[in-house]
Design a protein around this motif. Structure first.
Motif, PDB file in Angstrom:
ATOM      1  N   ASN A 168      38.739  38.829  34.603  1.00  0.00           N
ATOM      2  CA  ASN A 168      38.748  38.702  36.061  1.00  0.00           C
ATOM      3  C   ASN A 168      40.154  38.361  36.534  1.00  0.00           C
ATOM      4  N   ASN A 228      40.345  40.399  47.366  1.00  0.00           N
ATOM      5  CA  ASN A 228      41.389  39.573  46.775  1.00  0.00           C
ATOM      6  C   ASN A 228      42.544  40.468  46.359  1.00  0.00           C
ATOM      7  N   THR A 264      38.090  46.524  40.656  1.00  0.00           N
ATOM      8  CA  THR A 264      39.472  46.064  40.665  1.00  0.00           C
ATOM      9  C   THR A 264      40.410  47.178  40.252  1.00  0.00           C
ATOM     10  N   LYS A 301      41.140  38.052  39.545  1.00  0.00           N
ATOM     11  CA  LYS A 301      41.124  37.392  40.838  1.00  0.00           C
ATOM     12  C   LYS A 301      41.759  36.015  40.740  1.00  0.00           C
ATOM     13  N   GLN A 323      41.094  43.588  44.408  1.00  0.00           N
ATOM     14  CA  GLN A 323      39.686  43.498  44.030  1.00  0.00           C
ATOM     15  C   GLN A 323      38.797  43.462  45.266  1.00  0.00           C
ATOM     16  N   ASP A 338      43.145  36.223  49.996  1.00  0.00           N
ATOM     17  CA  ASP A 338      41.770  36.063  49.538  1.00  0.00           C
ATOM     18  C   ASP A 338      40.888  35.821  50.753  1.00  0.00           C
ATOM     19  N   ASP A 366      32.018  43.844  41.465  1.00  0.00           N
ATOM     20  CA  ASP A 366      33.431  43.849  41.870  1.00  0.00           C
ATOM     21  C   ASP A 366      34.142  45.026  41.219  1.00  0.00           C
TER      22      ASP A 366
END
Length: 656
Positions: free
Chosen positions: A109, A426, A479, A111, A461, A408, A477
């Motif tokens: 991840n 994000n 990305t 993020k 993302q 974000d 999600d």
């Protein structure tokens, strides 16, 4: 000496605790709200001679984001998932054989809200407490929690915590988490300590608030490089002579690494404009945060292993890298009932990362330091309109050398009491971690400087989610990542693995879908967590399993006239085969390899958990299927996962 000091501190706290329990502190009449924990209706009686009772919902904890939660002493299935070395749900992580070793990540991840590179040796950071991991407390009576769990061979894990409000305005807490475990394989000992001290203060008029903490941590691991290639067949065939794992000869038995850090943190604010009545809609705070963190990572080896890491400058290996990071920010928070909440901060960062001397290799000079200071800004906004909640933050480094930014934003709609739907975006851009930019070692292959050549990692993302205990918890999600940076197995020359930092010059796309649902049938339940992943790129640079699943079938009931809560069942863990990341003990990092696939083996754990008053007891038979489903279980290439073992632990809360 440190252990003796900790013992002295806890002895003093015990005396203070005893004295405090005899002190007449009144909290007024307690009007208990609906209990958010269902089965837990416990209340804590005051010392003799007091009329008031403190209910469990009066024991509060919150983090740096001031997200407040109530201390939870119930026994639910999520507590079973969190009863581990990290004390959090470790779905998506693959533990190594010994408790306190690292974890291989089965999901990724990008993020985040970080504008800065991170300190290296990320494999040592799973149990490292960052500022966001620290909690502050507000308690009506002293609260002590002891968490204990057995380890492998010699040793155990203990986390001792104590919190008390010396007045309604001031709270402090002190905690120490210690671990020592010998492990089943040679030269795999782990030893760690995490000391935390927090304080929380608010003035009587509630206009001044201050939160601070001191954290000191040391995380040591002996390293053996895993099993030798010639021994893999003996492991995978279940050769009876090698069922005692200590008879294996690992790649080496003379190395260890350690991560040490200490941090001093203060966050305080003062309310300049205070809402005086219901018609007044304005609040204005000025706030300031100061943080200083000093860390170092050390790798030592009594004699060089040139057959594993390559040639070295010296026979005895002593690698040490340090980071001094000072950060402070000052800003304001404006709250308006109509306009929402708006914050703005001006940040200052001063950092000093590196080594004691420069290195010259083939006429290439490897510098020893990255030193800089710069200014940055960040802002935030939040607003609630009925069932709709909007929240967003953004940050920017005003530096050419250390450029970075993030946005974000999240939007949540509460459709019904049990159904909420939301989404977020994000966007981040920052430099790779420090050990990608500059690294020095006594091993010649482990020296590089990339600050001038590596670009910012850019990720975007988009996520959507649905939360409903009645129907389903789902999160998707997607990305896109540019300039993805990773440690890569460049080549294997004469048995020596050449690991180098690499920056991917193309875009890659990464999709994750996570589904969670618990099905109940009377006292029986089936708790399910499933994740699907897919990476789209021209090259295999980001490897993750396509499917992860965790399924727990368990029975739960009140027994002995409701004096005990019993929970027992079986947990099934599985992930599909993929090119699992390898582990480099010198860097304490994982690297990408595409030579061999691992995974596709089940892990079955049988457990019996119980709760009596404020004590939760955990008994687990881990990986009980290891002997009859095949010895093909690995945490990383050449690093087997743990065999069948029975472990015991408890969490004991004291409320005085």
């Amino acid at each position: 000496m440190f252990a003796k000091n900790i013992f002295t501190i806890f002895l003093v706290l015990f005396v203070v605790n005893t004295m405090y329990s005899q002190t007449k502190l009144s909290t007024g009449n307690v009007k208990r709200p609906d209990n958010p924990f269902g089965e837990d209706t416990s209340a804590v009686k005051r010392a003799k001679g007091f009329k008031n009772v403190a209910s469990i919902d009066m024991y509060l904890q919150f983090n740096t984001e001031v997200d407040t939660s109530i201390v939870d002493t119930t026994l639910v299935i999520n507590k079973h998932y969190k009863f581990n070395y990290l004390q959090r749900d470790n779905f998506g992580l693959m533990p190594f054989a010994n408790i306190g070793q690292t974890y291989n990540t089965l999901t990724y991840n990008p993020k985040g809200k970080s504008l800065m590179p991170l300190f290296g040796a990320r494999a040592r950071h799973f149990n490292y407490y960052d500022s966001d991991d620290i909690k502050y407390y507000e308690v009506p009576t002293p609260w002590t929690r002891l968490t204990y769990k057995t380890a492998f061979q010699q040793g155990q894990m203990l986390d001792a915590f104590f919190s008390v409000n010396l007045s309604k305005q001031f709270n402090f807490s002190i905690a120490y988490k210690g671990l020592r475990s010998l492990g089943n394989y040679q030269n795999a000992l782990t030893s760690s300590g995490n000391f935390r001290f927090t304080s929380n203060y608010k003035s009587k008029n509630n206009r001044y608030n201050a939160r601070g903490h001191i954290v000191m941590q040391d995380l040591l691991n002996q390293e053996n490089g895993g099993l030798q290639d010639v021994d893999l067949e003996n492991f995978e065939t279940g050769n009876e002579e090698f069922l005692d794992r200590s008879v294996f000869d690992p790649n080496f038995e003379n190395a260890e690494n350690i991560l040490v850090g200490k941090r001093f943190y203060l966050d305080h604010s003062y309310q300049i404009i205070k809402k005086n009545d219901s018609l007044d809609s304005n609040n204005l705070y000025i706030n300031n945060t100061i943080s200083f963190e000093d860390k170092y990572y050390d790798y030592t080896q009594s004699s060089s292993e040139t057959d594993y890491f390559g040639d070295s400058f010296t026979n005895e290996i002593k690698d040490k890298v340090t980071l001094e990071n000072f950060q402070t920010k000052i800003g304001f928070l404006y709250q308006n009932d109509l306009l929402g909440n708006l914050s703005f901060n001006l940040n200052y960062t001063n950092l000093n990362y590196g080594y004691n001397s420069v290195v010259l290799i083939a006429d290439e000079l490897i510098p020893n330091r990255i030193k800089t200071s710069f200014i940055g800004v960040d802002a935030g906004y939040s607003k609630e309109i009925g069932a709709l909640k909007l929240q967003g933050t953004a940050g920017l480094n005003l530096s050419d050398e250390f450029s970075g930014n993030y946005i974000d934003a999240n939007l949540t709609l509460k459709i019904k009491e049990d159904i909420s739907f939301g989404g977020g975006i994000n966007i981040t851009s920052r430099l790779p971690n420090y050990n990608y930019l500059l690294y020095q070692s006594d091993y010649i292959n482990y020296n590089w400087y990339n600050l001038d050549s590596f670009k910012n990692i850019n990720s975007q993302q988009l996520s959507v989610y649905l939360n409903s205990d009645k129907y389903l918890n789902a999160k998707l999600d997607i990305t896109n990542i540019d300039n993805y940076t990773y440690f890569n197995l460049d080549a294997t020359l004469d048995g020596i693995k050449v690991i180098r930092p690499t920056q991917y010059d193309k875009s890659l796309q990464y999709l994750r879908l996570k589904l969670e649902k618990e099905l109940k049938f009377g006292n029986f339940a089936l708790d399910n967590t499933v994740m699907y992943q897919n990476v789209v790129s021209d090259d295999d640079v980001l490897n993750v399993p396509a499917l992860l699943t965790r399924n727990t079938f368990y029975y739960s009931n009140q027994i002995f006239k409701n004096a005990m809560t019993l929970q027992t069942g079986v947990t099934f863990n599985y992930f599909t085969k993929y090119n699992m990341n390898g582990y480099d003990p010198l860097l304490a990092e994982f690297y990408t390899q595409n030579d061999s696939e691992y995974g596709g083996f089940p892990r079955l754990d049988f457990f019996i958990n119980a709760k009596v008053r404020q004590t939760r007891i955990f008994l687990m038979a881990e990986h009980f299927n290891s002997a009859f489903t095949g010895f093909n279980f690995y945490s990383a290439p050449n690093h087997p996962y743990r065999d069948f073992t029975v472990r015991f632990g408890l969490v004991w809360d004291f409320f005085l």
